[in-house]
Design an enzyme around this catalytic site. Structure first.
Site, PDB file in Angstrom:
ATOM      1  N   GLU A  99       0.840  -1.191   0.000  1.00 38.73           N
ATOM      2  CA  GLU A  99       0.000   0.000   0.000  1.00 38.73           C
ATOM      3  C   GLU A  99       0.882   1.250   0.000  1.00 38.73           C
ATOM      4  O   GLU A  99       1.873   1.323   0.727  1.00 38.73           O
ATOM      5  CB  GLU A  99      -0.859  -0.047   1.259  1.00 38.73           C
ATOM      6  CG  GLU A  99      -1.679   1.170   1.565  1.00 38.73           C
ATOM      7  CD  GLU A  99      -2.341   1.067   2.928  1.00 38.73           C
ATOM      8  OE1 GLU A  99      -3.156   1.959   3.238  1.00 38.73           O
ATOM      9  OE2 GLU A  99      -2.038   0.114   3.688  1.00 38.73           O
ATOM     10  N   TRP A 100       0.511   2.229  -0.825  1.00 40.10           N
ATOM     11  CA  TRP A 100       1.200   3.519  -0.791  1.00 40.10           C
ATOM     12  C   TRP A 100       0.600   4.363   0.334  1.00 40.10           C
ATOM     13  O   TRP A 100      -0.614   4.523   0.418  1.00 40.10           O
ATOM     14  CB  TRP A 100       1.062   4.273  -2.112  1.00 40.10           C
ATOM     15  CG  TRP A 100       1.622   5.669  -2.025  1.00 40.10           C
ATOM     16  CD1 TRP A 100       0.924   6.828  -1.853  1.00 40.10           C
ATOM     17  CD2 TRP A 100       3.008   6.026  -2.067  1.00 40.10           C
ATOM     18  NE1 TRP A 100       1.784   7.894  -1.794  1.00 40.10           N
ATOM     19  CE2 TRP A 100       3.068   7.433  -1.916  1.00 40.10           C
ATOM     20  CE3 TRP A 100       4.189   5.309  -2.215  1.00 40.10           C
ATOM     21  CZ2 TRP A 100       4.275   8.131  -1.921  1.00 40.10           C
ATOM     22  CZ3 TRP A 100       5.400   5.992  -2.215  1.00 40.10           C
ATOM     23  CH2 TRP A 100       5.427   7.382  -2.064  1.00 40.10           C
ATOM     24  N   LEU A 101       1.447   4.890   1.186  1.00 40.82           N
ATOM     25  CA  LEU A 101       1.022   5.716   2.315  1.00 40.82           C
ATOM     26  C   LEU A 101       1.598   7.110   2.128  1.00 40.82           C
ATOM     27  O   LEU A 101       2.820   7.299   2.188  1.00 40.82           O
ATOM     28  CB  LEU A 101       1.513   5.104   3.629  1.00 40.82           C
ATOM     29  CG  LEU A 101       0.964   3.707   3.941  1.00 40.82           C
ATOM     30  CD1 LEU A 101       1.780   3.042   5.038  1.00 40.82           C
ATOM     31  CD2 LEU A 101      -0.504   3.807   4.349  1.00 40.82           C
ATOM     32  N   ASP A 211      13.707  -3.995  13.775  1.00 44.46           N
ATOM     33  CA  ASP A 211      14.634  -3.102  13.058  1.00 44.46           C
ATOM     34  C   ASP A 211      14.082  -1.678  13.111  1.00 44.46           C
ATOM     35  O   ASP A 211      13.941  -1.006  12.093  1.00 44.46           O
ATOM     36  CB  ASP A 211      14.808  -3.564  11.609  1.00 44.46           C
ATOM     37  CG  ASP A 211      15.951  -2.836  10.896  1.00 44.46           C
ATOM     38  OD1 ASP A 211      16.771  -2.187  11.578  1.00 44.46           O
ATOM     39  OD2 ASP A 211      16.018  -2.917   9.650  1.00 44.46           O
TER      40      ASP A 211
END
Length: 305
Positions: A99-101, A211
């Protein structure tokens, strides 16, 4: 004169369109990482409107399970019902599509919410230390786990030494990025981890990001802190917090204050060098420079020296 031929789309963008079965409209590189190539890919025929943007990342010669491990880590975090993570649209050997956020700026409200959600994540029990039977990577480096699940809270020191610190120590020595005295001090720390004065009280395995440097906290335009690029596993919560401190993070004092309102950790600050050492060793292996010396210094600080 003939018109110049259009430049071909980056391979990850073309592969993204192929995997999602939608026409490719545009692709542009995005920054933020030091391991993978990443792109904002705009596809046609977007369901539900919007501009059809997705996020795609690729790594040349990636191990076969590299992106599958990242997708599994995102699923592991999502299953806790705590921190937000991006949706996974495809995870193949050659590309990961998420998904592009839309990025935004961190603020006090988002930081405090993130601190509380991170504390909730760390209250989520994991079935074992590490990820037995499943791959896990820290950056491009594979992480090992016990053959059989081990959930004993008292087993963390041995797990951390055998499956995190010592393999990275050997890799840093083999790469020529760690001086002999620094290596000896790290080995001395590994031998001392059974001492609660060094490692702290027993801790049951919790789901951690694994991480959590500042680049893996993606602040969005809708006011959230979304976690990306995990090495999610059963681990020690203080490892996530120490990593946030290692390279700094926007609004860090507010994040930590909100976290400790929910989940106090007496004496944690003294253990920060211990929990930063794994990530310093990773940087020593990959980048050399002063990270080997910093690793030795962290080991000595963890020992109280």
């Amino acid at each position: 004169m003939a018109a110049p031929s259009p430049r071909p789309a980056p391979r990850p963008a073309a592969r993204t369109a192929e995997l999602l079965g939608r026409p490719l409209r545009a692709a542009s590189p995005v920054g933020g990482g030091s391991i993978c190539d990443a792109y904002r890919v705009v596809l046609g025929d977007a369901p539900g409107g919007g501009d059809g943007a997705v996020f795609a990342k690729a790594l040349d010669a990636a191990p076969a399970d590299f992106f599958a491990a990242e997708a599994a880590g995102l699923a592991r975090l999502r299953a806790t019902g705590t921190v937000p993570v991006p949706e996974v649209y495809a995870a193949e050997r050659d590309v990961l599509v998420l998904e592009w956020l839309e990025p935004g700026a961190p603020d006090r409200t988002a930081a405090e919410r993130f601190g509380r959600l991170l504390a909730a994540l760390h209250e989520s029990p994991a079935p074992s230390w590490g990820t037995p039977g499943e791959p896990c990577y820290l950056g491009p480096l594979p992480l090992t786990s016990p053959r059989e699940p081990v959930a004993d809270p008292a087993a963390w020191p041995r797990f951390h030494a055998e499956h995190r610190l010592l393999p990275l120590l050997r890799a840093a020595v083999d790469s020529g990025h760690l001086a002999p005295q620094d290596a000896r001090d790290i080995e001395r720390l590994c031998d001392s981890l059974g001492d609660e004065e060094v490692s702290g009280p027993p801790q049951q395995p919790a789901v951690i990001h694994g991480d959590l440097w500042s680049g893996n906290v993606h602040w969005t335009a809708d006011g959230r802190a979304v976690l990306i690029d995990p090495a999610a596993q059963g681990g020690h919560p203080e490892t996530d917090l120490a990593m946030l401190q290692l390279f700094g993070c926007p609004e860090l004092p507010r994040i930590l204050a909100a976290y400790e309102e929910v989940r106090p950790l007496p004496g944690r600050q003294a253990r920060v060098p211990l929990h930063q050492l794994q990530h310093l060793l990773v940087h020593a292996v990959l980048f050399g420079g002063g990270y080997g010396a910093s690793s030795g210094a962290a080991a000595r600080a963890a020992l109280g020296g």
